[in-house]
Write a protein that holds these residues in place. Structure first.
Motif, PDB file in Angstrom:
ATOM      1  N   ASN A 216      62.432 158.078  63.014  1.00  0.00           N
ATOM      2  CA  ASN A 216      62.173 156.659  63.302  1.00  0.00           C
ATOM      3  C   ASN A 216      62.400 155.769  62.075  1.00  0.00           C
ATOM      4  O   ASN A 216      61.668 154.807  61.867  1.00  0.00           O
ATOM      5  CB  ASN A 216      60.740 156.473  63.807  1.00  0.00           C
ATOM      6  CG  ASN A 216      60.495 157.262  65.082  1.00  0.00           C
ATOM      7  OD1 ASN A 216      61.174 157.054  66.081  1.00  0.00           O
ATOM      8  ND2 ASN A 216      59.560 158.191  65.031  1.00  0.00           N
ATOM      9  N   LEU A 218      65.304 153.672  60.236  1.00  0.00           N
ATOM     10  CA  LEU A 218      66.666 153.147  60.236  1.00  0.00           C
ATOM     11  C   LEU A 218      66.988 152.635  58.841  1.00  0.00           C
ATOM     12  O   LEU A 218      66.633 151.518  58.477  1.00  0.00           O
ATOM     13  CB  LEU A 218      66.801 152.033  61.285  1.00  0.00           C
ATOM     14  CG  LEU A 218      68.198 151.419  61.424  1.00  0.00           C
ATOM     15  CD1 LEU A 218      69.223 152.474  61.834  1.00  0.00           C
ATOM     16  CD2 LEU A 218      68.184 150.287  62.442  1.00  0.00           C
ATOM     17  N   ILE A 405      76.169 149.715  60.189  1.00  0.00           N
ATOM     18  CA  ILE A 405      74.879 149.325  59.600  1.00  0.00           C
ATOM     19  C   ILE A 405      74.854 149.436  58.074  1.00  0.00           C
ATOM     20  O   ILE A 405      74.444 148.514  57.380  1.00  0.00           O
ATOM     21  CB  ILE A 405      73.717 150.126  60.222  1.00  0.00           C
ATOM     22  CG1 ILE A 405      73.583 149.751  61.706  1.00  0.00           C
ATOM     23  CG2 ILE A 405      72.396 149.835  59.497  1.00  0.00           C
ATOM     24  CD1 ILE A 405      72.532 150.516  62.449  1.00  0.00           C
TER      25      ILE A 405
ATOM     26  N   HIS B  28      52.581 149.052  60.443  1.00  0.00           N
ATOM     27  CA  HIS B  28      53.799 149.645  59.872  1.00  0.00           C
ATOM     28  C   HIS B  28      54.152 148.789  58.653  1.00  0.00           C
ATOM     29  O   HIS B  28      55.022 147.918  58.723  1.00  0.00           O
ATOM     30  CB  HIS B  28      54.927 149.647  60.908  1.00  0.00           C
ATOM     31  CG  HIS B  28      56.062 150.572  60.542  1.00  0.00           C
ATOM     32  ND1 HIS B  28      56.559 150.674  59.253  1.00  0.00           N
ATOM     33  CD2 HIS B  28      56.793 151.434  61.283  1.00  0.00           C
ATOM     34  CE1 HIS B  28      57.539 151.560  59.244  1.00  0.00           C
ATOM     35  NE2 HIS B  28      57.700 152.041  60.460  1.00  0.00           N
ATOM     36  N   LEU B  30      55.795 149.083  55.912  1.00  0.00           N
ATOM     37  CA  LEU B  30      57.169 149.004  55.423  1.00  0.00           C
ATOM     38  C   LEU B  30      58.012 148.094  56.318  1.00  0.00           C
ATOM     39  O   LEU B  30      58.846 147.317  55.852  1.00  0.00           O
ATOM     40  CB  LEU B  30      57.742 150.422  55.390  1.00  0.00           C
ATOM     41  CG  LEU B  30      58.804 150.742  54.358  1.00  0.00           C
ATOM     42  CD1 LEU B  30      58.378 150.340  52.968  1.00  0.00           C
ATOM     43  CD2 LEU B  30      59.137 152.220  54.405  1.00  0.00           C
ATOM     44  N   ALA B  34      60.046 144.498  55.774  1.00  0.00           N
ATOM     45  CA  ALA B  34      61.490 144.393  55.972  1.00  0.00           C
ATOM     46  C   ALA B  34      61.875 143.398  57.061  1.00  0.00           C
ATOM     47  O   ALA B  34      62.977 142.866  57.047  1.00  0.00           O
ATOM     48  CB  ALA B  34      62.061 145.772  56.320  1.00  0.00           C
ATOM     49  N   ALA B  92      56.697 156.341  69.033  1.00  0.00           N
ATOM     50  CA  ALA B  92      57.725 155.964  68.059  1.00  0.00           C
ATOM     51  C   ALA B  92      57.929 154.463  68.061  1.00  0.00           C
ATOM     52  O   ALA B  92      57.768 153.802  69.083  1.00  0.00           O
ATOM     53  CB  ALA B  92      59.052 156.655  68.396  1.00  0.00           C
ATOM     54  N   MET B  93      58.243 153.938  66.900  1.00  0.00           N
ATOM     55  CA  MET B  93      58.681 152.548  66.807  1.00  0.00           C
ATOM     56  C   MET B  93      59.668 152.487  65.645  1.00  0.00           C
ATOM     57  O   MET B  93      59.299 152.758  64.498  1.00  0.00           O
ATOM     58  CB  MET B  93      57.507 151.605  66.550  1.00  0.00           C
ATOM     59  CG  MET B  93      57.954 150.134  66.445  1.00  0.00           C
ATOM     60  SD  MET B  93      56.586 148.968  66.400  1.00  0.00           S
ATOM     61  CE  MET B  93      56.115 149.055  64.669  1.00  0.00           C
ATOM     62  N   VAL B  94      60.905 152.191  65.951  1.00  0.00           N
ATOM     63  CA  VAL B  94      61.923 152.172  64.899  1.00  0.00           C
ATOM     64  C   VAL B  94      62.511 150.767  64.777  1.00  0.00           C
ATOM     65  O   VAL B  94      62.679 150.062  65.753  1.00  0.00           O
ATOM     66  CB  VAL B  94      63.002 153.252  65.150  1.00  0.00           C
ATOM     67  CG1 VAL B  94      63.617 153.108  66.520  1.00  0.00           C
ATOM     68  CG2 VAL B  94      64.083 153.232  64.080  1.00  0.00           C
ATOM     69  N   GLY B  95      62.772 150.388  63.562  1.00  0.00           N
ATOM     70  CA  GLY B  95      63.310 149.060  63.320  1.00  0.00           C
ATOM     71  C   GLY B  95      63.064 148.684  61.872  1.00  0.00           C
ATOM     72  O   GLY B  95      62.706 149.550  61.077  1.00  0.00           O
ATOM     73  N   PRO B  96      63.196 147.464  61.473  1.00  0.00           N
ATOM     74  CA  PRO B  96      63.695 146.370  62.309  1.00  0.00           C
ATOM     75  C   PRO B  96      65.187 146.545  62.563  1.00  0.00           C
ATOM     76  O   PRO B  96      65.911 146.934  61.672  1.00  0.00           O
ATOM     77  CB  PRO B  96      63.425 145.133  61.448  1.00  0.00           C
ATOM     78  CG  PRO B  96      63.480 145.634  60.044  1.00  0.00           C
ATOM     79  CD  PRO B  96      62.976 147.044  60.084  1.00  0.00           C
ATOM     80  N   MET B  97      65.602 146.283  63.787  1.00  0.00           N
ATOM     81  CA  MET B  97      66.999 146.480  64.147  1.00  0.00           C
ATOM     82  C   MET B  97      67.701 145.140  64.348  1.00  0.00           C
ATOM     83  O   MET B  97      67.062 144.133  64.625  1.00  0.00           O
ATOM     84  CB  MET B  97      67.070 147.302  65.428  1.00  0.00           C
ATOM     85  CG  MET B  97      66.580 148.722  65.213  1.00  0.00           C
ATOM     86  SD  MET B  97      66.372 149.572  66.755  1.00  0.00           S
ATOM     87  CE  MET B  97      66.853 151.222  66.249  1.00  0.00           C
ATOM     88  N   GLY B  98      69.009 145.186  64.242  1.00  0.00           N
ATOM     89  CA  GLY B  98      69.812 143.991  64.474  1.00  0.00           C
ATOM     90  C   GLY B  98      69.944 143.139  63.230  1.00  0.00           C
ATOM     91  O   GLY B  98      69.210 143.294  62.255  1.00  0.00           O
ATOM     92  N   GLY B 226      69.965 151.892  69.825  1.00  0.00           N
ATOM     93  CA  GLY B 226      69.768 150.668  69.037  1.00  0.00           C
ATOM     94  C   GLY B 226      70.461 150.700  67.690  1.00  0.00           C
ATOM     95  O   GLY B 226      70.242 149.842  66.844  1.00  0.00           O
ATOM     96  N   THR B 227      71.324 151.704  67.467  1.00  0.00           N
ATOM     97  CA  THR B 227      71.977 151.824  66.168  1.00  0.00           C
ATOM     98  C   THR B 227      73.499 151.784  66.293  1.00  0.00           C
ATOM     99  O   THR B 227      74.211 152.210  65.398  1.00  0.00           O
ATOM    100  CB  THR B 227      71.577 153.135  65.459  1.00  0.00           C
ATOM    101  OG1 THR B 227      71.980 154.231  66.290  1.00  0.00           O
ATOM    102  CG2 THR B 227      70.091 153.205  65.232  1.00  0.00           C
TER     103      THR B 227
END
Lengths: 495, 311
Positions: A216, A218, A405, B28, B30, B34, B92-98, B226-227
Motif C-alpha cells: 500500500n 505508492l 508515475i 496515516h 505520511l 504528502a 488497505a488505503m493507498v495514495g495519495p494518487m493522481g 490506480g497506478t
C-alpha cells in the motif's frame, strides 16, 4: 562414481511432464503442468552430460550453476540441489515455471545439439517445489553492514535485487503499491501457470533473510525517490516498477464497455480473485471473447477467459504464427484447450451493440511484406478484405508503455519513450539510484527482470563499496557472479 | 525505516452527515504530509473487498490524518458504513494518487461541489484561499437536511452560494444556477473547478463554455489499481485517451467526453446491484436475529445519468 556419460548412453527422449487433460483443465484454475516426481526427475537428470563447457550457465540470465544442481538431483539429493540453486536464485519454483528456457539455458544445451535438450526448467521447478513442500530455506549467515536499501516494486526485478542486497548484509525494504507483494507474478500470471501460493512461499523466503515488505505504498506520490535518499535514509534505491501502462488499439469502439486490457482482466481475476464469489471485485464475463495480440500475456488472458466460462475464445493477431511472440509451449497449451487462432487478422473497429457494449469486431486480412525494424515481416492490410466477427468481449494484449508515475515525480532522466535511462550497471542519473526490469527495457520476461534486479544489485554493491560475501569465502558457489566484483573496494561514494 | 513505518489505517473519527453519507478520518501521517488538493486514495475495507477510489476530502498534517467522505450506494460503501467504527481499521488505503490539482495563480475562482463532490472540493477551495485567491464556493445539495460543512466552506470562501433542489436552503436549483449567478456578478472569473457526479460536471462545463472560462473537472471512473496499470479508468479528453488515475484525475471540462464517461461508469451496474441486494438480504437475516437493529433499506444505485445530488 558413475562411468562417463556420452550422448549415446543417456536416455534419448526428454522425460515428458504430466499435464492436466486439456478439456478438464480449461474449466479450472489448477496448474496445467503437474511437475516431475522423483523418478522422472532422476531420469531427466541422467540426460545431462555434465559437459565441461556448461553453455547453459551462460545462457541463464542469473547464471545458475545448472550442471551443479542437476548433478545433485542425479545423486538423489534434492536438498543439495536446492542449496546449489539457492546460491544464485531464491525463486526456483517461480523460474522453473515461467522462464522461457527454450531461448535461454535449454537453447544452448550441449545435448540439444543432437537430441532434445535437457529439461532444465522442469528440473528447476522440481527442486523449487520440493523446497516449498519441505520448508527448506537457506538463511545464509548475514553480517549487517548498516546500509539501508529501498526497493520500489515487489515484482521479479525488485525481489531479485532485494535478495542479493539482503544477503550482502543490507537492511532492505521493498515498497509495493498493491495490497500484496509479488507484482506481475501475483496480478499478471494466472494460477494455472504459477499459483499465487508459490509466489507467497518465495516471498516468505525473502522475509526470512530479513527483507521487509511495505505494501500500500505508492512511491512517487507518498514520498518521492529524492525523499527516499535525502530524508528517509536510504543509502541506495532500486526502481523496478514495471512497464504497466497498457496500450489501446486506437480504433473506433476502443472505449466500449466490454473492451478491456489484459492487465485489467488478469488483475481482477488473479490478484483480486474476482472469479471467487467470496471476493467482491466484479469481472466481465464474455461468452465470445476476442483477445488481440499473441504474446504470453495474450495467451494468459485467453486461457483465463476460457476458465471463467467463455464459450468461444479467439486469438486475433496481425502477423502469422511464425512471428507470434508467445512461448511455443503456451501457444500449444492454448490450442489444446480450444482457443481458436486467427492469424494475419487485424481489427479495424470494435462494433457497438447500441447499449454501450460490444457486438463484434470489424477485421481486415493481412499479408506479410518486407521485414520491419523488429526483423519480422511487416503485416500489410489486404485491400477490400474486411469482414465482421461476432464477439461480446474484446481484450487488448498488445503491449504496454512506460508507467509515468516515477517520471512525473522525480528528476530522473528518462529515455524518449519514457523509460528510465540507465548505464551499463543500471545506475540512473541520480547517484545511488538504480533501475531495472520493464521500467528500463520495456515489456520483457520475468527472468530478464530478475536478471536486471541482480545486475543492479551488483552495481549497488559497488556503489556502496561492498565486497560480495560469497566471493570472500571463496569456493564453487561463485557461479554466474561477475568476476569484476573481485575488485570491489570499500570505497563508498560520498553521501 | 521509522519514517515510513506505515499506517495501520486506523479510523480515528467518524461523523454521519445523513443516512447515507459519512465521514471517516483515517490515521496515516505520511500520507497526510504528502497529500495535495485533488488527489485520491484507493481503499479496501477488508481482505476480500474490492479496491474503491475515494477523493481525499481533507488532510490534517498536525493530526496526521486523511479525511474521506463516503456515500453508501453500493455493497462495499454500505458495508463500510456498518463496519467502519472509530478504532477499527481498513484493510488497505493507498495514495495519495493522481496529479495534484494545480492551485494556479488565478485571481478569482469558483469552486463547485455537488453531492459527493462537496467534500473533495474543500481542499481545493482552501488551497486557493491560502494562495490568496478570491474564492466563490458553489455547493449543491438535494435538501437542507443533507447540507454539511457549510461552516468549513464559509471559512475559506469569500462568497458561498448554497443551492438545494427544493429550495429549502439557499438558492433553489442546481449548481449550474449558482455558477450562472457567480458569472453574472463577477466578470473576471479566471477559473472554475467542479467536482460531483458526471452529469453535474458536464452541466458546469456547458455553463462556462460560452464564457470561455477555464473549467477543471475531477473524474472518478472505475479503477482497479490506480497506478496506470489496468487502463480501466481511461477517459476521452478531446482526441486523446487518458488514464484518469495517473494522467488525471483533473481534466479540462470543455474537452471531456462525459457521455463516454457515463457509459463506462455503467459497466458493472448489474453486478453491483446484485451484490448489494445479496448483501442487503444477508443483513436482513441478521436483523431478524437482532430485533433491535433497524431494517436496512436497499438504496437504488445511482444511475450516472441521474442528477445525483446531496449526500
Amino acid at each position: 562414481m558413475a562411468k562417463k556419460k556420452t550422448i549415446r548412453t543417456i536416455p534419448q527422449e526428454r522425460t515428458p511432464m504430466r499435464e492436466q487433460e486439456p478439456r478438464a483443465r480449461a474449466k479450472n484454475f489448477e496448474e496445467v503442468a503437474c511437475g516431475y516426481d522423483v523418478g522422472e526427475a532422476l531420469r531427466e537428470a541422467e540426460r545431462c552430460l555434465l559437459c565441461p563447457d556448461q553453455p547453459c550457465v551462460s545462457g541463464c540470465p542469473v547464471g545458475i550453476d545448472i550442471p551443479g544442481f542437476i548433478r545433485k538431483i542425479g545423486e538423489n539429493n534434492t536438498r543439495a540441489a536446492y542449496d546449489v540453486i539457492a546460491e544464485t536464485n531464491l525463486l526456483a519454483a517461480v523460474c522453473g515455471r515461467v522462464c522461457p528456457q527454450e531461448t535461454q539455458c535449454e537453447e544452448v544445451c550441449t545435448v540439444g545439439e543432437s537430441l532434445e535438450p535437457v529439461a532444465i526448467g522442469r528440473l528447476e521447478r522440481f527442486v523449487g517445489d520440493a523446497a516449498i513442500r519441505e520448508g527448506w530455506v537457506n538463511v545464509p549467515h548475514i553480517e549487517a553492514n548498516g546500509f539501508r536499501v529501498g526497493i520500489v516494486g515487489s515484482g521479479p526485478a525488485g525481489m531479485a535485487c532485494a535478495a542479493d542486497m539482503a544477503k550482502a548484509g543490507c537492511e532492505v525494504t521493498v515498497f509495493e503499491a498493491f495490497h500484496q507483494p509479488g507484482g506481475v507474478l501475483k496480478y499478471g500470471i494466472p494460477d494455472f501457470r504459477l499459483p499465487n501460493g508459490v509466489v507467497d512461499a518465495e516471498i516468505e523466503n525473502l522475509r526470512r533473510i530479513g527483507v521487509r515488505f511495505e505494501c500500500n505504498t505508492l512511491v512517487g506520490r507518498l514520498f518521492t525517490i529524492e525523499q527516499m535518499v535525502d530524508e528517509l535514509g536510504f543509502h541506495a534505491v532500486f526502481i523496478g516498477t514495471g512497464a504497466g501502462y497498457p496500450s489501446m488499439l486506437g480504433v473506433p469502439g476502443d472505449s466500449l464497455n466490454g473492451v478491456l486490457s489484459a492487465n485489467e482482466l488478469l488483475t481482477r481475476c488473479n490478484l483480486m480473485r474476482a472469479r471467487d464469489a467470496a471476493f467482491d471485485t466484479p469481472i466481465p464475463l464474455g461468452k465470445r471473447v476476442a483477445v488481440i495480440g499473441a504474446g504470453n500475456t495474450a495467451m494468459d488472458a485467453m486461457r483465463v477467459c476460457l476458465r471463467l466460462g467463455a464459450e468461444k475464445v479467439y486469438c486475433v493477431y496481425r502477423r502469422s504464427r511464425a512471428e507470434c511472440p508467445a512461448r511455443a509451449e503456451e501457444v500449444h497449451h492454448a490450442e489444446q484447450e480450444g482457443i481458436e487462432f486467427h492469424w494475419l487478422t487485424a481489427p479495424v473497429a470494435i462494433l457497438d451493440d447500441g447499449k454501450g457494449g460490444v457486438r463484434g469486431m470489424r477485421c481486415i486480412r493481412m499479408e506479410l511484406g518486407a521485414p520491419d525494424d523488429s526483423g519480422r515481416r511487416r503485416p500489410m492490410p489486404v485491400a477490400g478484405s474486411e469482414f465482421d466477427f461476432e464477439a461480446d468481449q474484446v481484450v487488448y494484449a498488445i503491449g504496454t508503455n512506460a508507467n509515468p508515475i516515477i517520471g512525473q515525480t522525480s528528476r530522473l532522466k528518462l529515455d524518449k519513450r519514457g523509460y528510465i535511462a540507465t548505464d551499463e550497471s543500471l545506475a540512473t542519473s541520480m547517484p545511488g539510484v538504480f533501475a531495472g526490469g520493464d521500467i528500463v527495457t520495456g515489456a520483457a520476461t520475468v527472468i530478464e527482470a530478475m536478471g536486471a534486479g541482480r545486475r543492479a544489485a551488483r552495481g549497488m554493491k559497488a556503489y556502496l563499496g561492498l565486497r560480495d560475501a560469497a566471493r570472500a569465502a571463496g569456493g564453487e558457489t561463485l557461479f554466474g557472479i561477475d568476476l569484476g566484483e573481485r575488485n570491489f573496494v570499500r570505497l563508498r561514494a560520498a553521501a | 525505516m521509522e519514517a515510513a513505518r506505515l499506517s495501520q489505517f486506523e479510523i480515528v473519527a467518524r461523523e454521519d452527515f445523513s443516512d447515507v453519507t459519512y465521514l471517516l478520518e483515517v490515521r496515516h501521517p505520511l500520507m497526510a504530509k504528502a497529500a495535495r488538493p485533488g488527489q485520491f486514495v484507493i481503499v479496501m475495507a477488508h481482505e476480500r473487498g474490492e479496491r474503491i477510489p475515494l477523493t481525499i476530502a481533507d488532510f490534517d498534517r498536525s493530526r496526521g490524518t486523511i479525511t474521506l467522505v463516503v456515500q453508501a450506494v453500493g455493497k462495499t460503501t454500505r458495508e463500510m458504513q456498518q463496519s467502519c467504527k472509530v478504532g477499527s481499521t481498513l484493510h488497505a488505503m493507498v495514495g495519495p494518487m493522481g496529479i495534484p490539482s494545480p492551485i494556479s495563480g488565478a485571481k478569482k475562482v469558483v469552486c463547485v461541489g455537488g453531492g459527493l463532490g462537496v467534500a473533495p472540493i474543500f481542499p481545493q477551495a482552501r488551497g486557493f484561499k491560502e494562495a490568496g485567491t478570491y474564492v466563490i464556493g458553489v455547493l449543491g445539495f438535494r435538501t437542507k437536511s443533507l447540507v454539511f460543512w457549510e461552516d468549513k466552506f464559509r471559512a475559506c470562501c469569500n462568497e458561498l452560494i448554497l443551492c438545494t433542489d427544493d429550495g429549502s436552503a439557499g438558492l433553489k436549483g442546481l449548481v449550474t444556477e449558482g455558477i450562472k449567478r457567480a458569472i453574472a456578478k463577477h466578470r473576471d472569473i479566471d477559473e472554475v473547478v467542479a467536482i460531483g457526479p458526471p452529469v453535474m460536471m458536464k452541466g458546469c462545463a456547458e455553463a462556462t463554455r460560452p464564457h470561455k472560462i477555464k473549467t477543471l473537472v475531477s473524474l472518478n471512473p472505475i479503477m482497479v489499481d490506480g497506478t496506470g496499470m489496468c487502463g480501466g479508468c481511461r477517459v476521452k479528453i478531446g482526441s486523446e485517451v487518458k488514464f484518469a488515475c495517473v494522467d488525471g484525475p483533473d481534466f479540462d471540462g470543455h474537452l471531456v467526453d462525459f457521455d463516454d464517461l457515463m457509459t463506462r461508469l455503467r459497466r458493472y451496474t448489474q453486478v453491483e446491484r446484485a451484490a448489494a441486494e445479496r448483501w442487503s438480504a444477508n443483513c436482513r437475516m441478521k436483523d431478524l436475529a437482532d430485533p433491535a437493529a433497524p431494517a436496512v433499506e436497499l438504496l437504488e444505485l445511482p444511475d450516472p445519468f441521474d442528477d445525483v445530488k446531496g449526500g
